[in-house]
Design an enzyme around this catalytic site. Structure first.
Site, PDB file in Angstrom:
ATOM      1  N   LYS A 287       0.861  -1.186   0.000  1.00 15.61           N
ATOM      2  CA  LYS A 287       0.000   0.000   0.000  1.00 15.61           C
ATOM      3  C   LYS A 287       0.890   1.227   0.000  1.00 15.61           C
ATOM      4  CE  LYS A 287      -3.935   2.148   0.555  1.00 15.61           C
ATOM      5  NZ  LYS A 287      -3.648   2.786  -0.740  1.00 15.61           N
TER       6      LYS A 287
ATOM      7  N   LYS B  61       5.752   3.547   8.155  1.00 15.78           N
ATOM      8  CA  LYS B  61       4.557   4.376   8.351  1.00 15.78           C
ATOM      9  C   LYS B  61       3.309   3.515   8.458  1.00 15.78           C
ATOM     10  CE  LYS B  61       4.319   7.643   5.417  1.00 15.78           C
ATOM     11  NZ  LYS B  61       4.080   8.659   4.375  1.00 15.78           N
TER      12      LYS B  61
ATOM     13  N   LYS C  76       5.254   1.755  -3.215  1.00 17.62           N
ATOM     14  CA  LYS C  76       5.159   3.121  -3.749  1.00 17.62           C
ATOM     15  C   LYS C  76       5.372   3.063  -5.255  1.00 17.62           C
ATOM     16  CE  LYS C  76       4.625   7.475  -2.510  1.00 17.62           C
ATOM     17  NZ  LYS C  76       3.835   8.081  -1.434  1.00 17.62           N
TER      18      LYS C  76
ATOM     19  N   GLY D 109      -2.958   8.280  -4.089  1.00 16.19           N
ATOM     20  CA  GLY D 109      -2.378   9.524  -4.607  1.00 16.19           C
ATOM     21  C   GLY D 109      -1.099   9.926  -3.893  1.00 16.19           C
ATOM     22  N   ASP D 110      -0.419  10.889  -4.448  1.00 16.01           N
ATOM     23  CA  ASP D 110       0.744  11.537  -3.850  1.00 16.01           C
ATOM     24  C   ASP D 110       0.930  12.826  -4.662  1.00 16.01           C
ATOM     25  OD1 ASP D 110       3.164  10.897  -1.861  1.00 16.01           O
ATOM     26  OD2 ASP D 110       4.071  11.788  -3.611  1.00 16.01           O
TER      27      ASP D 110
ATOM     28  N   SER E 114      -6.846   5.718   4.007  1.00 14.37           N
ATOM     29  CA  SER E 114      -6.903   4.836   2.833  1.00 14.37           C
ATOM     30  C   SER E 114      -7.237   3.409   3.265  1.00 14.37           C
ATOM     31  CB  SER E 114      -5.552   4.832   2.101  1.00 14.37           C
ATOM     32  OG  SER E 114      -5.485   5.881   1.172  1.00 14.37           O
TER      33      SER E 114
ATOM     34  N   ASN F 179      -2.650  19.131  -1.669  1.00 15.59           N
ATOM     35  CA  ASN F 179      -3.614  18.437  -0.825  1.00 15.59           C
ATOM     36  C   ASN F 179      -3.242  18.485   0.662  1.00 15.59           C
ATOM     37  OD1 ASN F 179      -4.096  15.457   0.486  1.00 15.59           O
ATOM     38  ND2 ASN F 179      -5.889  16.236  -0.576  1.00 15.59           N
TER      39      ASN F 179
ATOM     40  N   GLN G 186       7.456   3.940   3.686  1.00 14.90           N
ATOM     41  CA  GLN G 186       6.056   3.527   3.762  1.00 14.90           C
ATOM     42  C   GLN G 186       5.874   2.261   4.609  1.00 14.90           C
ATOM     43  OE1 GLN G 186       3.929   5.501   1.448  1.00 14.90           O
ATOM     44  NE2 GLN G 186       2.270   4.817   2.769  1.00 14.90           N
TER      45      GLN G 186
ATOM     46  N   THR H 276      -4.525  13.478   5.349  1.00 11.33           N
ATOM     47  CA  THR H 276      -3.100  13.667   5.658  1.00 11.33           C
ATOM     48  C   THR H 276      -2.902  14.992   6.400  1.00 11.33           C
ATOM     49  OG1 THR H 276      -2.618  12.448   3.642  1.00 11.33           O
ATOM     50  CG2 THR H 276      -0.779  13.580   4.680  1.00 11.33           C
TER      51      THR H 276
HETATM   52  P1  NDP Z   1       0.266  17.864  -4.255  1.00  4.39           P
HETATM   53  O1  NDP Z   1       0.697  17.522  -5.608  1.00  4.39           O
HETATM   54  O2  NDP Z   1      -1.173  18.038  -3.974  1.00  4.39           O
HETATM   55  O3  NDP Z   1       0.984  19.209  -3.771  1.00  4.39           O
HETATM   56  C1  NDP Z   1       2.380  19.297  -3.729  1.00  4.39           C
HETATM   57  C2  NDP Z   1       2.765  20.713  -3.332  1.00  4.39           C
HETATM   58  O4  NDP Z   1       4.162  20.754  -3.125  1.00  4.39           O
HETATM   59  C3  NDP Z   1       2.472  21.723  -4.419  1.00  4.39           C
HETATM   60  O5  NDP Z   1       2.224  22.970  -3.830  1.00  4.39           O
HETATM   61  C4  NDP Z   1       3.764  21.720  -5.215  1.00  4.39           C
HETATM   62  O6  NDP Z   1       4.005  22.904  -5.963  1.00  4.39           O
HETATM   63  C5  NDP Z   1       4.794  21.571  -4.118  1.00  4.39           C
HETATM   64  N1  NDP Z   1       5.973  20.882  -4.651  1.00  4.39           N
HETATM   65  C6  NDP Z   1       6.014  19.635  -5.159  1.00  4.39           C
HETATM   66  N2  NDP Z   1       7.255  19.329  -5.573  1.00  4.39           N
HETATM   67  C7  NDP Z   1       7.997  20.419  -5.314  1.00  4.39           C
HETATM   68  C8  NDP Z   1       9.355  20.724  -5.503  1.00  4.39           C
HETATM   69  N3  NDP Z   1      10.221  19.842  -6.058  1.00  4.39           N
HETATM   70  N4  NDP Z   1       9.779  21.936  -5.087  1.00  4.39           N
HETATM   71  C9  NDP Z   1       8.915  22.830  -4.535  1.00  4.39           C
HETATM   72  N5  NDP Z   1       7.614  22.590  -4.328  1.00  4.39           N
HETATM   73  C10 NDP Z   1       7.166  21.414  -4.708  1.00  4.39           C
HETATM   74  O7  NDP Z   1       0.899  16.757  -3.302  1.00  4.39           O
HETATM   75  P2  NDP Z   1       0.485  16.346  -1.828  1.00  4.39           P
HETATM   76  O8  NDP Z   1       0.010  17.539  -1.081  1.00  4.39           O
HETATM   77  O9  NDP Z   1      -0.389  15.152  -1.926  1.00  4.39           O
HETATM   78  O10 NDP Z   1       1.881  15.844  -1.246  1.00  4.39           O
HETATM   79  C11 NDP Z   1       2.790  16.708  -0.563  1.00  4.39           C
HETATM   80  C12 NDP Z   1       3.743  15.880   0.265  1.00  4.39           C
HETATM   81  O11 NDP Z   1       3.013  15.113   1.216  1.00  4.39           O
HETATM   82  C13 NDP Z   1       4.601  14.878  -0.509  1.00  4.39           C
HETATM   83  O12 NDP Z   1       5.856  14.761   0.106  1.00  4.39           O
HETATM   84  C14 NDP Z   1       3.859  13.569  -0.311  1.00  4.39           C
HETATM   85  O13 NDP Z   1       4.705  12.447  -0.428  1.00  4.39           O
HETATM   86  C15 NDP Z   1       3.368  13.748   1.113  1.00  4.39           C
HETATM   87  N6  NDP Z   1       2.244  12.906   1.471  1.00  4.39           N
HETATM   88  C16 NDP Z   1       1.060  12.993   0.800  1.00  4.39           C
HETATM   89  C17 NDP Z   1      -0.004  12.211   1.180  1.00  4.39           C
HETATM   90  C18 NDP Z   1      -1.341  12.351   0.556  1.00  4.39           C
HETATM   91  O14 NDP Z   1      -2.280  11.759   1.077  1.00  4.39           O
HETATM   92  N7  NDP Z   1      -1.519  13.118  -0.505  1.00  4.39           N
HETATM   93  C19 NDP Z   1       0.143  11.198   2.235  1.00  4.39           C
HETATM   94  C20 NDP Z   1       1.406  11.233   2.931  1.00  4.39           C
HETATM   95  C21 NDP Z   1       2.408  12.041   2.523  1.00  4.39           C
HETATM   96  P3  NDP Z   1       3.859  22.882  -7.565  1.00  4.39           P
HETATM   97  O15 NDP Z   1       2.397  22.795  -7.814  1.00  4.39           O
HETATM   98  O16 NDP Z   1       4.475  24.153  -8.023  1.00  4.39           O
HETATM   99  O17 NDP Z   1       4.609  21.663  -8.027  1.00  4.39           O
END
Ligand code: NDP
Length: 443
Positions: free
Chosen positions: A89, A113, A125, A164-165, A375, A239, A110, A208
């Site tokens: 997962k 976690k 992943k 998602g991620d 999830s 997100n 993961q 999250t």
């Molecule tokens: P989203 O795609 O919804 O949002 C990502 C955000 O981070 C955007 O604002 C994006 O900006 C910014 N970002 C991404 N890559 C970069 C980069 N290289 N440099 C600067 N800014 C960056 O992703 P999530 O919110 O889902 O995920 C964010 C983090 O949380 C990740 O590390 C993910 O692994 C972690 N996570 C997410 C979960 C989930 O349920 N969604 C669960 C557990 C962990 P831009 O749009 O400009 O790229």
């Protein structure tokens, strides 16, 4: 050389040119030594050697046609890391920076976690170097259908359940689920983060971010305080960032920053979240557009949110977004808590600096585990064919985050590392997986 160092060095040599995977290994493996000293059986049975090697990993071609009729080719990945305690997962990340090493670091984290959630889910992943930004809905659909046309044969409700991620939200999950259903003919919980109309769970979208804030709620409570009146800086505007901000505001805090990969906004009056949702969830725009909604806010293309004074800092964008210079600014400005919404947000040196200076730090594998926890609750609802109410699911999430905090804090204290939640999370997560591996024999 200690057992942990030996395994760490061997794993690094065996996986060259994967710096993020090396970083995750370096952050986790040495912290397990006190537990391994206590349980020689783990070394005798080669538990660590088996844990650092993924069960299997897939790399595949993802061809699709763009709106101009041009054929494009991306690369897809899925790493099925460990299924000792449940089916694989973990999310899918669509971002141009994705490599096999990125997916391995995320997959390895993961395992721990998912174990911490207390739910029966193993670690995996996946993702692609595809960039959904700037693509039409049709192009995203074409990519997702092609991606699943290869991956579907490795997925299944009791086998491997992606989610998602970064770059993968409701739209992408919908297109992937549609293709999975078309290819297999099965209507099952083979993906999570689904829309509410076709098997999704209430609270999954928020999970999250809300979970992160519930973790901080426990950390603050341990220090005799609450969110009320605290100032919070958040990075990212996706997100995790949006729903962390929402819950922090509901708890009486003021969130003053959000960012994306182009820059960050600072709103001293507190971020207007409805504006951010409009920009990011509806228009799929840039955070700079926030200036259209607020007269006082400022936008910066250079620098980082960590320079803004705050009580609490929640990195919610991506890995290694909080380095030593950021940590120094947070310490200087009197920040008391850093909790990782993104995975491995903080470099090892920055983490050590924060901890040495008394900043209470929570690692992503504990602090952002709410997403995968809900999830798993979505999977339970899919299996039983009965959806749960929002309040019921949110209450379960809050309880899970409380239990995660307690187990990390207790393990840290048990091994003489009080308040080191990073070490506590590694030990607590490892224990259950190691026990399951021992009992299942050499497989
Ligand atoms: P989203 O795609 O919804 O949002 C990502 C955000 O981070 C955007 O604002 C994006 O900006 C910014 N970002 C991404 N890559 C970069 C980069 N290289 N440099 C600067 N800014 C960056 O992703 P999530 O919110 O889902 O995920 C964010 C983090 O949380 C990740 O590390 C993910 O692994 C972690 N996570 C997410 C979960 C989930 O349920 N969604 C669960 C557990 C962990 P831009 O749009 O400009 O790229």
């Amino acid at each position: 050389m200690s057992y942990t160092n030996k395994v760490l060095e061997e794993a690094k040599n065996r996986n060259p040119n994967e710096p993020e995977f090396h970083q995750a290994l370096t952050e986790i493996i040495p912290t397990l030594q006190p537990l391994l000293d206590e349980h020689p059986k783990y070394e005798e049975e080669g538990i660590l050697e088996r844990l650092v090697e993924p069960d299997r990993q897939f790399m595949f071609k993802v061809p699709w046609v763009d709106d101009s009729g041009k054929v494009r080719v991306n690369r897809g990945y899925r790493v099925q890391f460990n299924n000792a305690i449940g089916p694989y997962k973990g999310g899918l990340r669509f971002h141009p920076s994705v490599t096999l090493g990125t997916i391995k670091f995320l997959g390895f984290e993961q395992i721990f976690k998912n174990s911490l959630t207390g739910l029966p889910i193993g670690g995996g992943k996946g993702g692609s170097d595809f960039d959904p930004k700037g693509k039409s809905n049709r192009e995203v659909m074409a990519f997702c259908q092609s991606f699943i046309s290869e991956l579907y044969r490795h997925m299944g409700a009791d086998l491997d359940i992606p989610a998602g991620d970064i770059g993968v939200g409701g739209r992408e999950i919908g297109y992937m689920y549609g293709q999975y259903k078309r290819l297999t003919g099965r209507y099952e919980g083979s993906l999570t983060g689904k829309g509410l109309a076709y098997g999704g769970s209430l609270v999954r979208k928020e999970a999250t971010g809300y979970g992160l804030v519930y973790m901080v709620e426990n950390m603050l409570s341990a220090k005799g305080t609450t969110f009320e009146g605290k100032s919070v800086v958040i990075s990212g505007s996706g997100n995790v960032a949006i729903y962390a901000a929402e819950k922090a505001q509901q708890f009486g805090a003021k969130v003053t920053t959000m960012s994306d990969s182009n820059g960050y906004v600072h709103d001293p009056d507190g971020i207007d979240l409805e504006a951010v949702k409009q920009i990011k969830e509806v228009r799929r725009g840039r955070i700079k557009e926030y200036l259209e909604y607020s007269k006082k806010a400022e936008y910066f293309e250079n620098g980082s949110v960590w320079s803004i004074p705050c009580d609490l800092a929640l990195p919610c964008a991506t890995q290694n977004e909080l380095l030593e210079d950021g940590a120094k600014m947070l310490i200087k400005n009197g920040c008391i808590v850093v909790a990782e919404g993104s995975n491995m947000s903080t470099s090892l040196k920055a983490t050590e600096l924060l901890q040495k200076n008394g900043v209470f730090f929570a690692p992503g594998k504990a602090a952002n585990a709410g997403g995968v926890a809900v999830s798993a609750l979505e999977m339970a609802q899919n299996s039983s064919r009965i959806p749960w109410l929002f309040e019921e699911t949110d209450c379960k999430l809050r309880t899970i985050m409380h239990k995660i905090y307690i187990s990390c804090a207790e393990e840290a204290e048990r091994y003489g590392m009080k308040d080191n939640l990073a070490a506590g999370a590694n030990i607590a997560g490892f224990k259950k997986v190691a026990e399951a591996m021992l009992e299942q024999g050499v497989v």
